[in-house]
Design a protein around this motif. Structure first.
Motif, PDB file in Angstrom:
ATOM      1  N   THR A  67      42.598 -59.204 -62.375  1.00 34.30           N
ATOM      2  CA  THR A  67      42.725 -57.771 -62.633  1.00 34.30           C
ATOM      3  C   THR A  67      42.279 -57.463 -64.050  1.00 34.30           C
ATOM      4  OG1 THR A  67      45.000 -57.977 -63.401  1.00 34.30           O
ATOM      5  CG2 THR A  67      44.693 -57.435 -61.095  1.00 34.30           C
ATOM      6  N   THR A  68      41.814 -56.257 -64.223  1.00 37.51           N
ATOM      7  CA  THR A  68      41.508 -55.762 -65.554  1.00 37.51           C
ATOM      8  C   THR A  68      42.343 -54.518 -65.759  1.00 37.51           C
ATOM      9  OG1 THR A  68      39.249 -56.566 -65.347  1.00 37.51           O
ATOM     10  CG2 THR A  68      39.676 -54.963 -67.084  1.00 37.51           C
ATOM     11  N   LEU A  69      43.241 -54.572 -66.730  1.00 35.82           N
ATOM     12  CA  LEU A  69      44.123 -53.451 -67.012  1.00 35.82           C
ATOM     13  C   LEU A  69      43.688 -52.814 -68.321  1.00 35.82           C
ATOM     14  CD1 LEU A  69      46.640 -51.740 -66.509  1.00 35.82           C
ATOM     15  CD2 LEU A  69      47.985 -53.509 -67.623  1.00 35.82           C
ATOM     16  N   ASP A  70      43.308 -51.559 -68.249  1.00 38.06           N
ATOM     17  CA  ASP A  70      42.909 -50.809 -69.422  1.00 38.06           C
ATOM     18  C   ASP A  70      44.073 -49.895 -69.804  1.00 38.06           C
ATOM     19  OD1 ASP A  70      41.801 -49.222 -71.374  1.00 38.06           O
ATOM     20  OD2 ASP A  70      39.984 -48.759 -70.261  1.00 38.06           O
ATOM     21  N   GLU A  71      44.788 -50.273 -70.859  1.00 35.76           N
ATOM     22  CA  GLU A  71      45.967 -49.503 -71.269  1.00 35.76           C
ATOM     23  C   GLU A  71      45.596 -48.092 -71.730  1.00 35.76           C
ATOM     24  OE1 GLU A  71      49.112 -50.275 -70.935  1.00 35.76           O
ATOM     25  OE2 GLU A  71      48.938 -52.385 -70.425  1.00 35.76           O
ATOM     26  N   LYS A  72      44.411 -47.931 -72.326  1.00 32.68           N
ATOM     27  CA  LYS A  72      44.014 -46.612 -72.827  1.00 32.68           C
ATOM     28  C   LYS A  72      43.788 -45.631 -71.685  1.00 32.68           C
ATOM     29  CE  LYS A  72      42.031 -48.290 -77.103  1.00 32.68           C
ATOM     30  NZ  LYS A  72      40.827 -48.518 -77.885  1.00 32.68           N
ATOM     31  N   SER A  73      43.077 -46.062 -70.648  1.00 28.69           N
ATOM     32  CA  SER A  73      42.817 -45.162 -69.523  1.00 28.69           C
ATOM     33  C   SER A  73      43.877 -45.283 -68.435  1.00 28.69           C
ATOM     34  CB  SER A  73      41.444 -45.454 -68.916  1.00 28.69           C
ATOM     35  OG  SER A  73      41.434 -46.724 -68.297  1.00 28.69           O
ATOM     36  N   ASN A  74      44.796 -46.229 -68.597  1.00 30.65           N
ATOM     37  CA  ASN A  74      45.882 -46.450 -67.642  1.00 30.65           C
ATOM     38  C   ASN A  74      45.340 -46.806 -66.256  1.00 30.65           C
ATOM     39  OD1 ASN A  74      48.665 -46.720 -67.457  1.00 30.65           O
ATOM     40  ND2 ASN A  74      48.915 -44.704 -66.569  1.00 30.65           N
ATOM     41  N   ALA A  75      44.247 -47.588 -66.233  1.00 31.70           N
ATOM     42  CA  ALA A  75      43.597 -47.940 -64.977  1.00 31.70           C
ATOM     43  C   ALA A  75      43.635 -49.448 -64.744  1.00 31.70           C
ATOM     44  CB  ALA A  75      42.156 -47.458 -64.991  1.00 31.70           C
ATOM     45  N   VAL A  76      43.663 -49.811 -63.468  1.00 32.68           N
ATOM     46  CA  VAL A  76      43.609 -51.211 -63.059  1.00 32.68           C
ATOM     47  C   VAL A  76      42.373 -51.388 -62.188  1.00 32.68           C
ATOM     48  CG1 VAL A  76      44.769 -53.041 -61.772  1.00 32.68           C
ATOM     49  CG2 VAL A  76      46.127 -51.397 -63.058  1.00 32.68           C
ATOM     50  N   ASP A  77      41.482 -52.266 -62.619  1.00 33.24           N
ATOM     51  CA  ASP A  77      40.283 -52.578 -61.836  1.00 33.24           C
ATOM     52  C   ASP A  77      40.539 -53.854 -61.050  1.00 33.24           C
ATOM     53  OD1 ASP A  77      38.809 -50.402 -62.812  1.00 33.24           O
ATOM     54  OD2 ASP A  77      38.232 -51.527 -64.598  1.00 33.24           O
ATOM     55  N   LEU A  78      40.383 -53.772 -59.734  1.00 36.96           N
ATOM     56  CA  LEU A  78      40.609 -54.905 -58.845  1.00 36.96           C
ATOM     57  C   LEU A  78      39.267 -55.416 -58.328  1.00 36.96           C
ATOM     58  CD1 LEU A  78      43.612 -53.298 -56.952  1.00 36.96           C
ATOM     59  CD2 LEU A  78      43.733 -55.060 -58.706  1.00 36.96           C
ATOM     60  N   PRO A  79      39.199 -56.697 -57.982  1.00 33.04           N
ATOM     61  CA  PRO A  79      37.914 -57.246 -57.533  1.00 33.04           C
ATOM     62  C   PRO A  79      37.488 -56.681 -56.177  1.00 33.04           C
ATOM     63  CG  PRO A  79      39.643 -58.874 -57.288  1.00 33.04           C
ATOM     64  CD  PRO A  79      40.247 -57.708 -58.002  1.00 33.04           C
ATOM     65  N   ASN A  80      36.185 -56.637 -55.986  1.00 32.99           N
ATOM     66  CA  ASN A  80      35.621 -56.170 -54.728  1.00 32.99           C
ATOM     67  C   ASN A  80      35.983 -57.185 -53.638  1.00 32.99           C
ATOM     68  OD1 ASN A  80      33.929 -55.460 -52.556  1.00 32.99           O
ATOM     69  ND2 ASN A  80      32.377 -54.674 -53.953  1.00 32.99           N
ATOM     70  N   VAL A  81      36.680 -56.724 -52.607  1.00 34.12           N
ATOM     71  CA  VAL A  81      37.144 -57.604 -51.529  1.00 34.12           C
ATOM     72  C   VAL A  81      35.974 -58.333 -50.884  1.00 34.12           C
ATOM     73  CG1 VAL A  81      38.296 -57.664 -49.273  1.00 34.12           C
ATOM     74  CG2 VAL A  81      39.198 -56.214 -51.090  1.00 34.12           C
ATOM     75  N   GLU A  82      34.850 -57.660 -50.745  1.00 34.06           N
ATOM     76  CA  GLU A  82      33.688 -58.241 -50.091  1.00 34.06           C
ATOM     77  C   GLU A  82      33.177 -59.496 -50.820  1.00 34.06           C
ATOM     78  OE1 GLU A  82      30.232 -55.911 -48.047  1.00 34.06           O
ATOM     79  OE2 GLU A  82      29.678 -56.253 -50.154  1.00 34.06           O
ATOM     80  N   THR A  83      33.417 -59.579 -52.118  1.00 34.97           N
ATOM     81  CA  THR A  83      32.924 -60.712 -52.903  1.00 34.97           C
ATOM     82  C   THR A  83      33.901 -61.886 -52.942  1.00 34.97           C
ATOM     83  OG1 THR A  83      33.855 -59.913 -54.999  1.00 34.97           O
ATOM     84  CG2 THR A  83      31.636 -59.146 -54.398  1.00 34.97           C
ATOM     85  N   LEU A  84      35.093 -61.717 -52.373  1.00 35.20           N
ATOM     86  CA  LEU A  84      36.124 -62.753 -52.428  1.00 35.20           C
ATOM     87  C   LEU A  84      36.023 -63.711 -51.240  1.00 35.20           C
ATOM     88  CD1 LEU A  84      39.211 -60.516 -53.328  1.00 35.20           C
ATOM     89  CD2 LEU A  84      37.939 -62.006 -54.889  1.00 35.20           C
ATOM     90  N   SER A  85      36.264 -64.985 -51.506  1.00 36.63           N
ATOM     91  CA  SER A  85      36.399 -65.940 -50.403  1.00 36.63           C
ATOM     92  C   SER A  85      37.749 -65.681 -49.734  1.00 36.63           C
ATOM     93  CB  SER A  85      36.348 -67.376 -50.933  1.00 36.63           C
ATOM     94  OG  SER A  85      37.511 -67.642 -51.705  1.00 36.63           O
ATOM     95  N   ASN A  86      37.967 -66.280 -48.583  1.00 39.85           N
ATOM     96  CA  ASN A  86      39.252 -66.102 -47.893  1.00 39.85           C
ATOM     97  C   ASN A  86      40.412 -66.601 -48.745  1.00 39.85           C
ATOM     98  OD1 ASN A  86      37.793 -65.065 -45.821  1.00 39.85           O
ATOM     99  ND2 ASN A  86      38.329 -66.621 -44.324  1.00 39.85           N
ATOM    100  N   SER A  87      40.240 -67.761 -49.402  1.00 46.26           N
ATOM    101  CA  SER A  87      41.345 -68.300 -50.215  1.00 46.26           C
ATOM    102  C   SER A  87      41.580 -67.432 -51.450  1.00 46.26           C
ATOM    103  CB  SER A  87      41.092 -69.756 -50.599  1.00 46.26           C
ATOM    104  OG  SER A  87      39.988 -69.871 -51.460  1.00 46.26           O
ATOM    105  N   ASP A  88      40.489 -66.928 -52.066  1.00 43.61           N
ATOM    106  CA  ASP A  88      40.662 -66.033 -53.210  1.00 43.61           C
ATOM    107  C   ASP A  88      41.339 -64.740 -52.784  1.00 43.61           C
ATOM    108  OD1 ASP A  88      39.514 -67.836 -54.954  1.00 43.61           O
ATOM    109  OD2 ASP A  88      37.546 -66.857 -54.954  1.00 43.61           O
TER     110      ASP A  88
END
Length: 139
Positions: A67-88
């Protein structure tokens, strides 16, 4: 109050940041003229507190690698599901649930994708992750 959002408490935020950064420490209590039994109990409590602190620190870091948490913008960027392996995807799903359970995503703007689809909903993102690992959320 039902339906209300608790305001952020500075000491909770500071503890969370200290746990995530690894700067939180346990304090040792020394009592002048304590009996050996009392001091032994205090020492054992200190060791228990250190162990608990280590567990909390590990728990608070869950998901920090994806995850990428930007405290200034109060946003959480999550990885694109399509790019993840099943275990990831399975690991991200477990970590996401943990972050939800501890309230780490409350009040945050969620930026999540599954290929060309985008959402700001943790629930939708969880469904995408479940589908990626082969679990039918509606079964």
């Amino acid at each position: 109050m039902i339906g209300s959002t608790l305001r952020s408490l500075p000491y909770v935020d500071n503890l969370r940041k200290a746990l995530e950064s690894g700067t939180a420490t346990a304090g040792r209590i020394q009592v002048a003229n304590a009996t050996p039994e009392i001091q032994a109990r205090l020492d054992e409590n200190f060791r228990d507190t250190q162990r608990t602190l280590e567990q909390l620190a590990a728990s608070s870091k869950a998901g920090s690698s994806w995850t990428t948490l930007d405290e200034k913008s109060n946003a959480v960027d999550l990885p694109n599901v399509e790019t993840l392996s099943n275990s990831d995807a399975s690991q991200v799903l477990n970590s996401l649930q943990h972050l939800i359970d501890i309230g780490r995503l409350e009040g945050k703007t969620i930026n999540a994708k599954n290929g060309d689809q985008a959402t700001d909903s943790a629930a939708v993102y969880q469904q995408w992750l479940l589908a990626r690992v082969g679990v039918d959320a509606y079964a």
